[in-house]
Design a protein around this motif. Sequence first.
Motif, short mmCIF file in Angstrom:
data_model
loop_
_atom_site.label_atom_id
_atom_site.label_comp_id
_atom_site.label_asym_id
_atom_site.label_seq_id
_atom_site.Cartn_x
_atom_site.Cartn_y
_atom_site.Cartn_z
N MET A 151 0.83 -1.20 0.00
CA MET A 151 0.00 0.00 0.00
C MET A 151 0.86 1.26 0.00
N ALA A 152 1.96 1.22 0.78
CA ALA A 152 2.84 2.39 0.84
C ALA A 152 3.53 2.64 -0.49
N ALA A 153 3.80 1.56 -1.24
CA ALA A 153 4.50 1.70 -2.53
C ALA A 153 3.54 1.73 -3.71
N GLY A 154 2.23 1.74 -3.42
CA GLY A 154 1.24 1.59 -4.48
C GLY A 154 1.35 2.62 -5.58
N SER A 155 1.53 3.89 -5.23
CA SER A 155 1.60 4.92 -6.27
C SER A 155 2.84 4.75 -7.13
N THR A 156 3.92 4.27 -6.54
CA THR A 156 5.13 4.04 -7.32
C THR A 156 4.91 2.95 -8.34
N LEU A 157 4.23 1.87 -7.94
CA LEU A 157 3.93 0.80 -8.89
C LEU A 157 2.98 1.29 -9.98
N THR A 158 1.99 2.09 -9.58
CA THR A 158 1.02 2.59 -10.56
C THR A 158 1.70 3.48 -11.59
N VAL A 207 9.43 -5.90 -8.66
CA VAL A 207 10.34 -4.97 -7.99
C VAL A 207 11.77 -5.16 -8.47
N ARG A 208 12.16 -6.40 -8.69
CA ARG A 208 13.53 -6.62 -9.16
C ARG A 208 13.73 -6.12 -10.58
N PHE A 209 12.71 -6.22 -11.41
CA PHE A 209 12.79 -5.57 -12.72
C PHE A 209 13.01 -4.08 -12.55
N ALA A 210 12.21 -3.46 -11.66
CA ALA A 210 12.27 -2.01 -11.48
C ALA A 210 13.60 -1.57 -10.86
N LEU A 211 14.11 -2.33 -9.92
CA LEU A 211 15.36 -1.96 -9.27
C LEU A 211 16.56 -2.23 -10.16
N GLY A 212 16.40 -3.15 -11.11
CA GLY A 212 17.53 -3.50 -11.98
C GLY A 212 17.55 -2.73 -13.27
N ASP A 213 16.49 -1.99 -13.57
CA ASP A 213 16.40 -1.28 -14.84
C ASP A 213 15.58 -0.02 -14.60
#
Length: 249
Positions: A151-158, A207-213
């Motif tokens: 929930m805390a990271a929801g906007s970042t994922l969106t 998350v690993r996709f996002a943190l790696g690229d």
Amino acid sequence: MVTLPRSARLAAWSAAWLRGDAALDDVVARVHGDDEPHDAVDVPGTAGTAGLGEALVALRAAGARSLRVALPAPGDPTGLGGPADLNGYAVDAGEAVIADGAPYALVPDVRAFGPPGDQGHFVTWMCRTADPAPAGPPLAEADRELTATLMAAGSTLTDLDVPSWRPEVAALLDDIRSNRESEPLPRGFPAQAQTVAARSSRLLAVVRFALGDDGGAVTAGAAATRRSALAPLERASRAALAAACNALA
């Protein structure tokens, strides 16, 4: 469909086998997946190099009652009790399996072969002396922590620009948002463990996709903000996945 880490598959399916709920051949096949047949080295009771099935039988003979997965990361040796050399191997690999009832752990050494896009993998499980694994959070607690962190990271994922960045991430996010059913663990695991394993493994992949690229991040500042928001979700996903796979341990 997201494939669980090899150590997660080994821990979960071995737990089912040791309870009499799965055949050894099924364990080996599930852990191998698309890899070449796995080997194991330095397992007590075996001669040098053994097949994965032989290694599991030897660990059971040495007193192993169950196997627990650990999914550590640099600076976060969660699930590991030591000694230091085991922790180093496991952190480098990002995963390990710790035996309950026997002072041993298995850490996978994975070697890719073949051209990009058509690679296979040779996997050797290194047996190392291990101290007892610390008790992780109960499954319900890990599930609550994952939900709160999501929930805390929801906007970042969106805000991830997935269509132009990683098309496979869009599919994973759709699975997560629709709460699509999946049973990645053997039968016999509680329903909550199945649900948590499916959700946490998908989130971990995203998350690993996002943190790696940095992909869709427009600026260095945006990329740093994304990393700051997603790092806690990566940790919570690892913890929840481990708790789900260790639910029978």
